[in-house]
Write an enzyme that holds these catalytic residues in place. Structure first.
Site, short mmCIF file in Angstrom:
data_model
loop_
_atom_site.label_atom_id
_atom_site.label_comp_id
_atom_site.label_asym_id
_atom_site.label_seq_id
_atom_site.Cartn_x
_atom_site.Cartn_y
_atom_site.Cartn_z
N ASP A 1 31.46 49.17 46.65
CA ASP A 1 31.98 47.81 46.47
C ASP A 1 33.11 47.56 47.46
O ASP A 1 34.06 48.33 47.53
CB ASP A 1 32.52 47.65 45.04
CG ASP A 1 33.08 46.25 44.83
OD1 ASP A 1 32.28 45.35 44.52
OD2 ASP A 1 34.30 46.07 45.02
N HIS B 1 34.22 35.68 45.63
CA HIS B 1 35.29 36.59 45.19
C HIS B 1 36.22 35.98 44.15
O HIS B 1 36.66 36.64 43.20
CB HIS B 1 36.12 37.03 46.42
CG HIS B 1 36.89 38.29 46.21
ND1 HIS B 1 37.30 39.08 47.25
CD2 HIS B 1 37.33 38.90 45.09
CE1 HIS B 1 37.95 40.14 46.77
NE2 HIS B 1 38.00 40.04 45.46
N TYR C 1 39.35 43.05 51.74
CA TYR C 1 39.90 44.42 51.68
C TYR C 1 40.14 45.01 53.08
O TYR C 1 40.78 46.06 53.20
CB TYR C 1 38.98 45.37 50.90
CG TYR C 1 38.67 44.99 49.48
CD1 TYR C 1 39.39 44.01 48.82
CD2 TYR C 1 37.65 45.63 48.78
CE1 TYR C 1 39.08 43.65 47.51
CE2 TYR C 1 37.34 45.28 47.46
CZ TYR C 1 38.06 44.28 46.84
OH TYR C 1 37.75 43.95 45.55
N GLN D 1 31.74 40.13 38.36
CA GLN D 1 32.70 41.24 38.49
C GLN D 1 34.08 40.75 38.06
O GLN D 1 34.60 39.80 38.62
CB GLN D 1 32.73 41.74 39.94
CG GLN D 1 33.57 42.98 40.06
CD GLN D 1 33.66 43.54 41.48
OE1 GLN D 1 34.76 43.65 42.02
NE2 GLN D 1 32.53 43.86 42.06
#
Ligand code: A2P
Length: 359
Positions: free
Chosen positions: A43, A110, A48, A184
């Site tokens: 993931d 996201h 990131y 998520q």
């Protein structure tokens, strides 16, 4: 290794490597250690800044014939700075390039809120007072239509969302041609999100738990990156009840917290860059928690008080119309610590007797 089946028919492993807060130089080795240990789910996110390093290791393994691309399950995410229909293909292409892959297995929106990027297009623009420049025109239905087009184009096999609340998902589902396959969200023993889970189950959405260990590294990360430091921070790994169940199974607290979730068919993505802990976090399919132990862990739920990641580190985010935790943003960390100290004692005592019975 356990897995769950998404509405697309894809098999998604129940344990994957989380890479939030993993710097590129360490993540390359972490992915190597995880592949060696048997992980196939990875993931990441555009945000990131480590997709390229992850891609380097994946490419080495695929080219060496040590793993087939089809056996990997790669998740990445549309950043909040690209939360508009016209930006969806652009940011997905950037992620594919960085990951050195021709398709993603699961592409997630996201965050439900949108920010305006700075001139580089890679990071958010910031106001003079340190707050983030919000894009108040975030339109989930338009973004989702663009997400669906990425499936049509073969650039991702499945699409989903992250950090959305129930009403945001309801709106999305009603208007979608391809339903979200996965949600998520932050989920762990202190924030079990039962209502959200029922909603997902009813609508055929598999849930992935991020921060399943209570994100012990987050405090330091926020301090360094955003100069943001919540006063108190929960310590799930140190909870006496978790420790006692761990002792009863000769396991670590981390393994107990992860097992608690996968035993309920929730995908977990613990982050680690330590080869030892990476291995440990994957070894959770050779033991089972008893119904009594599951009940004890279920009872650690603190509801909204247990939330760690309310995005408070994005100064001003609560002013966005799609901020997902409206009315729940509070001094969570103080509240949590007050509850813990009294409840930990209560939970720990009866557990002693219970664990002896079950060993
Ligand atoms: P490290 O990368 O040094 O292993 P979460 O996934 O809930 O956000 O938790 C990630 C944090 O937990 C990281 O700081 C990670 O540190 C640490 N961690 C990961 N696995 C374990 C484990 N098995 N025991 C203790 N800490 C762990």
């Amino acid at each position: 290794m356990g897995s769950v089946v998404l509405r697309t028919g894809q098999r998604m492993p129940l344990v994957g490597l989380g890479t939030w807060q993993a710097a590129p130089e360490e993540v390359e080795r972490a992915v190597e250690a995880a592949l060696e240990a048997g992980y196939r789910l990875f993931d990441t996110a555009f945000n990131y800044n480590n997709e390229e390093a992850i891609g380097n290791t994946l490419k080495r393994w695929i080219e060496a014939g040590k793993v087939e691309r089809e056996d990997l399950f790669i998740v990445t995410k549309l950043p909040h700075i690209g939360n508009r229909a016209s930006d969806v293909p652009k940011y997905l292409d950037k992620s594919l390039k960085r990951l050195q892959l021709s398709y993603i297995d699961l592409y997630l929106v996201h965050m439900p809120f949108g920010f305006i990027p700075d001139a580089t297009g890679d990071v958010p623009a910031i106001n003079a007072d340190g707050s983030f420049v919000l894009d108040l025109k975030t339109d989930h239905n338009a973004v989702w239509k663009a997400m669906e087009e990425q499936v049509d184009a073969g650039k991702t096999k499945a699409i989903g969302i992250s950090n959305f609340n129930i009403s945001q998902m309801e709106r999305l589902i009603v208007n979608s041609r391809i339903h979200p396959a996965n949600l998520q969200v932050e989920m762990h023993a202190y924030l079990q999100q039962k209502e959200l889970r029922i909603f997902c189950e009813t609508n055929g959405i598999v849930v992935t738990a991020y921060s399943p260990l209570g994100s012990p590294g987050a405090k330091q990360h926020w301090q360094k990156k955003y100069n943001y430091s919540p006063e108190n921070f929960p310590d799930l790994l140190g909870h006496p009840a978790v420790q006692q169940i761990a002792d009863a199974h000769d396991r670590t607290p981390a393994q107990i917290l992860l097992r608690h979730l996968v035993q309920q068919h929730i995908v977990v993505i613990p982050k680690s860059t330590s080869p030892e802990r990476i291995k440990q976090n994957f070894k959770i399919f050779d033991f089972e928690l008893t119904p009594e132990e599951m009940e004890i862990l279920n009872n650690l739920d603190h509801g909204e008080q247990g939330r760690i990641l309310d995005f408070g580190f994005f100064k001003g985010v609560e002013n966005h119309p799609e901020y997902p935790f409206k009315g729940t943003k509070k001094d969570t960390h103080n509240a949590v610590n007050n509850v813990f100290s009294s409840e930990e004692k209560q939970v720990a005592k009866p557990l002693n007797a219970l664990c002896v019975q079950n060993v």
